[in-house]
Design an enzyme around this catalytic site. Structure first.
Site, PDB file in Angstrom:
ATOM      1  CG  HIS A 124      -3.919  -0.090  -7.365  1.00  0.00           C
ATOM      2  ND1 HIS A 124      -3.672  -0.870  -6.258  1.00  0.00           N
ATOM      3  CD2 HIS A 124      -3.046   0.945  -7.283  1.00  0.00           C
ATOM      4  CE1 HIS A 124      -2.686  -0.328  -5.551  1.00  0.00           C
ATOM      5  NE2 HIS A 124      -2.293   0.778  -6.165  1.00  0.00           N
ATOM      6  CD  GLU A 125      -1.849   3.022 -10.318  1.00  0.00           C
ATOM      7  OE1 GLU A 125      -1.745   4.130  -9.755  1.00  0.00           O
ATOM      8  OE2 GLU A 125      -1.192   2.030  -9.954  1.00  0.00           O
TER       9      GLU A 125
ATOM     10  N   GLY B 121       2.043   0.683 -12.365  1.00  0.00           N
ATOM     11  CA  GLY B 121       1.082   1.775 -12.422  1.00  0.00           C
ATOM     12  C   GLY B 121       1.488   2.878 -11.470  1.00  0.00           C
TER      13      GLY B 121
ATOM     14  CB  CYS C 240       0.397   0.570  -3.316  1.00  0.00           C
ATOM     15  SG  CYS C 240       0.150   2.311  -3.682  1.00  0.00           S
ATOM     16  CG  LEU C 241       5.114   1.951  -7.232  1.00  0.00           C
ATOM     17  CD1 LEU C 241       5.355   2.809  -8.473  1.00  0.00           C
ATOM     18  CD2 LEU C 241       6.260   0.988  -6.999  1.00  0.00           C
TER      19      LEU C 241
ATOM     20  CG  HIS D 209      -3.508   5.747  -6.108  1.00  0.00           C
ATOM     21  ND1 HIS D 209      -3.081   5.906  -4.809  1.00  0.00           N
ATOM     22  CD2 HIS D 209      -2.903   4.630  -6.569  1.00  0.00           C
ATOM     23  CE1 HIS D 209      -2.258   4.930  -4.495  1.00  0.00           C
ATOM     24  NE2 HIS D 209      -2.136   4.127  -5.547  1.00  0.00           N
TER      25      HIS D 209
ATOM     26  CD  GLN E 198       0.810   5.862  -6.486  1.00  0.00           C
ATOM     27  OE1 GLN E 198       0.415   5.655  -7.625  1.00  0.00           O
ATOM     28  NE2 GLN E 198       1.490   4.969  -5.788  1.00  0.00           N
TER      29      GLN E 198
END
Length: 172
Positions: free
Chosen positions: A136-137, A45, A94-95, A140, A50
């Site tokens: 989660h996304e 994701g 998380c990225l 963000h 991000q």
């Protein structure tokens, strides 16, 4: 085009994103870039903030098996319109917080509404990893990271590791 993913702490990761008024070719290009960046990372994701873009768009693909057919999803202005009382605990990463994982409890099932890249309203029930990932996304887009669910000490420890990582990356 693969884009640079912001690393926590970065003030752009804590901002609430604005809803997108319409679907444009520029937005479609961004969606393609986001998917390419997510797959290259590799991740399941990615949210626009991000990449330093404060727009309400996320991409996800939770088909993790090597033999599985990819199922890329692009969601514009996504929102959760329903969730189960049952919860699920998942070891999230998380990225924007590389190599750090922690257990987060979220609703096990969610109903999500969003616009697709043709401007059509979509609605879908999600469960398991898909439900965790979409929540989660969407977090963000609200300026919230998975570490915000953790106890302060654990959150500070991870933040310090990320500050150190950013210093090392700047020197490299």
């Amino acid at each position: 085009m693969i884009r640079k993913i912001l690393i926590h702490p970065d003030p752009r990761l804590k901002k609430v994103c604005a809803a997108l008024p319409d679907i444009s070719d520029e937005l479609r290009t961004l969606a393609d870039d986001m998917l390419e960046t997510m797959y290259a990372a590799p991740g399941i994701g990615l949210a626009a903030p991000q990449l330093g873009i404060l727009d309400r768009i996320i991409v996800l693909d939770c088909e993790k098996e090597d033999a599985a057919t990819p199922k890329p999803m692009v969601m514009v202005n996504p929102r959760i319109i329903g969730s189960s009382d049952d919860t699920n605990v998942y070891d999230e990463g998380c990225l924007s917080i590389p190599d750090q994982y922690a257990e987060v409890t979220r609703p096990k099932e969610v109903r999500v509404e969003w616009l697709d890249l043709d401007g059509n309203l979509q609605e879908q029930d999600m469960d398991g990893l898909w439900a965790t990932c979409v929540q989660h996304e969407i977090d963000h887009l609200e300026g919230k990271l998975f570490i915000d669910y953790l106890k302060p000490l654990k959150r500070q420890m991870i933040t310090r590791k990320m500050q150190k990582l950013k210093r090392e990356m700047a020197r490299a």
